[in-house]
Scaffold this active site. Structure first.
Site, PDB file in Angstrom:
ATOM      1  N   GLY A   1      -5.073  -2.257   4.795  1.00  0.00           N
ATOM      2  CA  GLY A   1      -4.237  -3.372   4.337  1.00  0.00           C
ATOM      3  C   GLY A   1      -4.891  -4.727   4.587  1.00  0.00           C
ATOM      4  O   GLY A   1      -4.972  -5.571   3.692  1.00  0.00           O
ATOM      5  N   ARG A   2      -5.395  -4.938   5.799  1.00  0.00           N
ATOM      6  CA  ARG A   2      -5.938  -6.263   6.146  1.00  0.00           C
ATOM      7  C   ARG A   2      -7.330  -6.486   5.576  1.00  0.00           C
ATOM      8  O   ARG A   2      -7.900  -7.555   5.753  1.00  0.00           O
ATOM      9  CB  ARG A   2      -5.903  -6.456   7.662  1.00  0.00           C
TER      10      ARG A   2
ATOM     11  N   GLU B   1      10.532  -4.763   4.444  1.00  0.00           N
ATOM     12  CA  GLU B   1      10.607  -6.154   3.986  1.00  0.00           C
ATOM     13  C   GLU B   1      10.280  -6.253   2.496  1.00  0.00           C
ATOM     14  O   GLU B   1      10.991  -6.914   1.720  1.00  0.00           O
ATOM     15  CB  GLU B   1       9.606  -7.031   4.763  1.00  0.00           C
TER      16      GLU B   1
ATOM     17  N   LYS C   1       0.845  -1.199   0.000  1.00  0.00           N
ATOM     18  CA  LYS C   1       0.000   0.000   0.000  1.00  0.00           C
ATOM     19  C   LYS C   1       0.884   1.255   0.000  1.00  0.00           C
ATOM     20  O   LYS C   1       0.666   2.169  -0.771  1.00  0.00           O
ATOM     21  CB  LYS C   1      -0.911  -0.032   1.234  1.00  0.00           C
TER      22      LYS C   1
ATOM     23  N   GLU D   1      -4.777  -6.982  14.787  1.00  0.00           N
ATOM     24  CA  GLU D   1      -4.323  -5.653  14.364  1.00  0.00           C
ATOM     25  C   GLU D   1      -5.494  -4.677  14.366  1.00  0.00           C
ATOM     26  O   GLU D   1      -5.330  -3.495  14.672  1.00  0.00           O
ATOM     27  CB  GLU D   1      -3.663  -5.716  12.977  1.00  0.00           C
TER      28      GLU D   1
ATOM     29  N   HIS E   1      -3.542 -33.508  17.456  1.00  0.00           N
ATOM     30  CA  HIS E   1      -2.328 -34.167  17.929  1.00  0.00           C
ATOM     31  C   HIS E   1      -1.317 -33.133  18.421  1.00  0.00           C
ATOM     32  O   HIS E   1      -0.134 -33.425  18.547  1.00  0.00           O
ATOM     33  CB  HIS E   1      -1.738 -35.018  16.799  1.00  0.00           C
TER      34      HIS E   1
ATOM     35  N   LYS F   1       8.995  -0.592  14.203  1.00  0.00           N
ATOM     36  CA  LYS F   1       9.562  -0.297  12.873  1.00  0.00           C
ATOM     37  C   LYS F   1      10.604   0.810  12.989  1.00  0.00           C
ATOM     38  O   LYS F   1      11.700   0.725  12.422  1.00  0.00           O
ATOM     39  CB  LYS F   1       8.461   0.205  11.920  1.00  0.00           C
TER      40      LYS F   1
END
Ligand code: F6P
Length: 536
Positions: A262-263, A209, A203, A348, A379, A505
C-alpha cells in the site's frame, strides 16, 4: 550473521565519540569531508556533511552496510524474490516505474506486460477525461475528482497532487480518507455530481473508512443522477471483483497486484486520480523520476549511493546515538505533505520489534518522524530543535528554482533552509552572546547569556531539488523508499508487512457492535466505562 553483529558493535562503539566533538570542527580536520559526504543523485543533490559522523565512522557504517548484505538484498528486491516473507510476497514497486517493455518478475511470474497495459489504460482514460471525449451521465465534461482511500491508498496521491497541482488547473482533485463524515462533507462541498468522478482506491476493498466513504459518494451520485451515477465511479483495487460488486462498472476498475505494498503503491493505478488531474505525461514523468533513482540505487557504489548513505546517516543517529525522533522539514509549501507520507512509509515499514525470522530485534528500529513545511515550523517547533534538551536530527529539503509566479520569494525560502541547517550545526557561543550584551549590567548578562546561547552540534541532512518537477518528485519518493528498505535490511526486519495495525481494527469492529446495541464485551474497566458512556 556474526559479521553483521560485529559490524553493529563497531558502529555503536565509534559513535560514542561523536557527542564529544564538534561537527563543524570535522571540516577542519577532514579536508575531503564535503566531497565524500555530498553527492549528485538523479534530480537532487544530497549533503550529509552536517551529520555527526567522522569520515572514519562513515567507513564503519559502510562496512555495516556490506556486512548486512545490502547489495544482495537489493538484487533480491529488484528480482521480485519474496522480500515480504510473512505474507509470502515480493515487493515489486520498482517494476511499476520501469521503462516500457521491461522484463520484471514477481516470485518468478512476469509482470511487466500487465503493468504496461495498465499504464496505457490509465493514459487513455486520463486523455479522454481531459479532452472531454469521456463525459458524465448528462453529457457534461468532468471538472472534479474525489479520491477516496486511506493510508497507502491516500498519502502518496495526496502528496503528488499537492506538489504538482499548479501544473494543471483544469481538473480539481479532492481527497477523503477519514471515516469522520466531516472529511467527505468537505470533499464533496460545492461539487456538481454531474461533473464529478469518484475514484475509490483500496487494495483490499474492505477497509472500513474507504468503503463507508465510498457508500456516501455513491449515494451522492445516485441522488443526483439515478443509477447512471454509478458510471461516475472508478475503482483501483487488488480485489477487482469486490469493486465491481460494489457497483463500479467493470471497465472502470483498475487493478494492481498483491506484490505492491500500500505505502509503495502510488506508482501503480493508485495514482490514477493524479494521472487524470495532472495529465498522463506528467504521471509518466513522475514514474521516470522513480526509475532514475532505481537505476542509481542499483548501480552506484555504496559510498556514492544516495539511499544507502541517507539510511546510514539515520542509523548512525538512531542506533549509534540512541536518537528516537527525526524531523523532516521541506522548505517548499508544495511538499508540506512529505512528512505525513514518510510517517507511513518509515513507521509502518520499519516500526517493528521482531525480525523477519521471528526473533526479537537486537536494537532500536524506526524513529518517530514528524515535520511540516518551512518556514512555518520555525515559528513552531524549531525552538526545541535549537535549544531543547533532546537532539533531533532533521532532513531539510529545499528547491533551488521556483515554479513560475513564485520566484520573487524563492531566495527568502532557500536562505532560511540553509540558515537553519547552519544554525543547528554551528550554534552561537556564550562568548559571542556576552560580547553582544556588553554594556548591560553584569548580573543581567550572566542571566541572559546562557539563555541566548546555542550549543549547536545538531545534525541535519540537506536535500536540494533543482525544481519541483514530476520527475524530481518521483526521484525523491523513490529515494526515501530505498532508504527505508536499506534500514529494514540492516535491522533484519520485514519492511513490507504491517501486522501492528490489525489489532486496533479488530477491536474497533467489536466495539462498534457494542456501541450500536450489541451484547457488552469483556474489556478492562477503563474501556468498559468509555463504551458505556458512548453507547447510543
Ligand atoms: O493502515 C493500514 C493499512 O493496511 C495500510 O497498510 C494500507 O495502506 C491502508 O490500510 C489502506 O488499505 P487498503 O488500500 O486495502 O484500503
Amino acid at each position: 550473521m556474526r559479521d553483521l553483529a560485529t559490524a553493529w558493535t563497531r558502529l555503536e562503539a565509534v559513535a560514542q565519540a561523536a557527542p564529544e566533538r564538534r561537527i563543524d570542527s570535522l571540516f577542519d580536520i577532514e579536508p575531503d569531508r564535503l566531497a565524500r559526504l555530498s553527492l549528485e543523485a538523479p534530480e537532487l543533490f544530497l549533503d550529509l556533511s552536517k551529520q555527526p559522523w567522522s569520515l572514519a565512522d562513515l567507513d564503519v557504517a559502510l562496512d555495516l552496510a556490506r556486512a548486512g548484505g545490502i547489495e544482495a538484498a537489493r538484487e533480491a528486491l529488484f528480482a521480485g524474490d519474496v522480500v515480504n516473507p510473512s505474507e509470502d510476497r515480493a515487493a515489486q514497486h520498482a517494476a511499476l516505474r520501469a521503462a516500457k517493455g521491461a522484463d520484471f518478475k514477481a516470485k518468478g511470474e512476469p509482470v511487466s506486460a500487465e503493468i504496461d497495459a495498465t499504464r496505457a489504460a490509465i493514459a487513455a482514460l486520463a486523455g479522454a477525461v481531459r479532452s472531454g471525449a469521456k463525459r458524465g451521465a448528462t453529457g457534461k465534461p468532468f471538472r472534479a475528482i474525489v479520491h477516496i482511500g486511506i493510508g497507502g491508498s491516500d498519502f502518496g496521491p495526496r502528496l503528488v497532487w499537492e506538489a504538482l497541482r499548479p501544473l494543471s488547473p483544469q481538473i480539481e482533485l479532492r481527497f477523503a480518507a477519514n471515516v469522520d463524515p466531516a472529511d467527505m462533507a468537505l470533499a464533496l462541498d460545492g461539487l456538481d455530481p454531474a461533473q464529478t468522478l469518484v475514484v475509490v482506491v483500496s487494495k483490499t476493498f474492505t477497509t472500513l473508512e474507504t468503503i463507508t466513504n465510498a457508500q456516501v459518494a455513491r449515494d451522492w451520485l445516485r441522488a443526483a443522477l439515478g443509477t447512471a451515477g454509478d458510471t461516475h465511479l472508478l475503482a483501483v483495487s487488488a480485489a477487482p471483483a469486490v469493486a465491481q460488486a460494489f457497483g463500479v462498472p467493470a471497465d472502470q476498475v483498475f487493478g494492481f497486484r498483491d506484490w505492491v505494498g500500500g505505502r509503495y503503491s502510488v506508482w501503480s493505478a493508485v495514482g490514477l486520480s493524479c494521472a487524470i488531474a495532472l495529465g498522463a505525461e506528467a504521471f509518466e514523468e513522475f514514474l521516470a523520476g522513480g526509475l532514475a533513482m532505481d537505476d542509481h540505487f542499483r548501480s552506484a557504489p555504496l559510498d556514492q549511493n544516495a539511499p544507502v548513505l541517507l539510511a546510514l546517516a539515520h542509523i548512525y543517529n538512531r542506533n549509534g546515538l540512541s536518537r528516537p525522533i527525526r524531523a523532516v522539514v521541506p522548505y517548499a509549501q508544495r511538499l508540506r505533505l512529505l512528512p505525513n507520507f514518510l510517517q507511513q512509509l518509515e513507521m509502518e515499514s520499519n516500526g517493528k520489534q521482531t525480525t523477519a525470522h521471528g526473533a526479537p530485534v537486537a536494537r532500536a528500529t524506526a524513529a518517530a518522524v514528524f515535520g511540516d513545511a518551512g518556514t512555518n515550523v520555525q515559528h513552531a517547533f524549531f525552538q526545541l530543535m535549537h535549544q531543547g534538551t533532546d537532539i533531533i536530527p532533521v532532513d531539510i529539503l529545499a528547491v533551488a528554482k521556483a515554479s513560475e509566479g513564485e520566484s520573487a520569494n524563492q531566495p527568502k525560502l532557500t536562505a532560511n533552509a540553509i540558515a537553519q541547517a547552519e544554525a543547528l550545526m554551528v550554534g552561537k557561543t556564550e562568548a559571542a552572546v556576552r560580547a553582544e550584551l556588553a554594556g548591560q549590567p553584569q548580573a543581567l548578562i550572566d542571566e541572559l547569556a546562557p539563555q541566548k546561547t546555542f550549543h549547536g552540534n545538531r545534525p541535519s541532512s540537506f536535500i536540494l531539488l533543482d525544481r519541483l518537477t514530476p520527475r524530481a518528485l518521483g526521484a525523491l519518493i523513490a529515494l526515501y523508499e530505498h532508504k527505508t528498505f536499506v534500514e529494514g535490511v540492516l535491522w533484519e526486519i520485514n519492511s513490507f508487512d504491517q501486522w501492528g495495525v490489525e489489532l486496533g481494527k479488530t477491536l474497533a469492529v467489536r466495539i462498534l457492535a457494542e456501541l450500536e446495541g450489541g451484547a457488552p464485551g469483556v474489556h478492562d474497566p477503563s474501556t468498559t466505562s468509555l463504551v458505556t458512556r458512548l453507547k447510543v
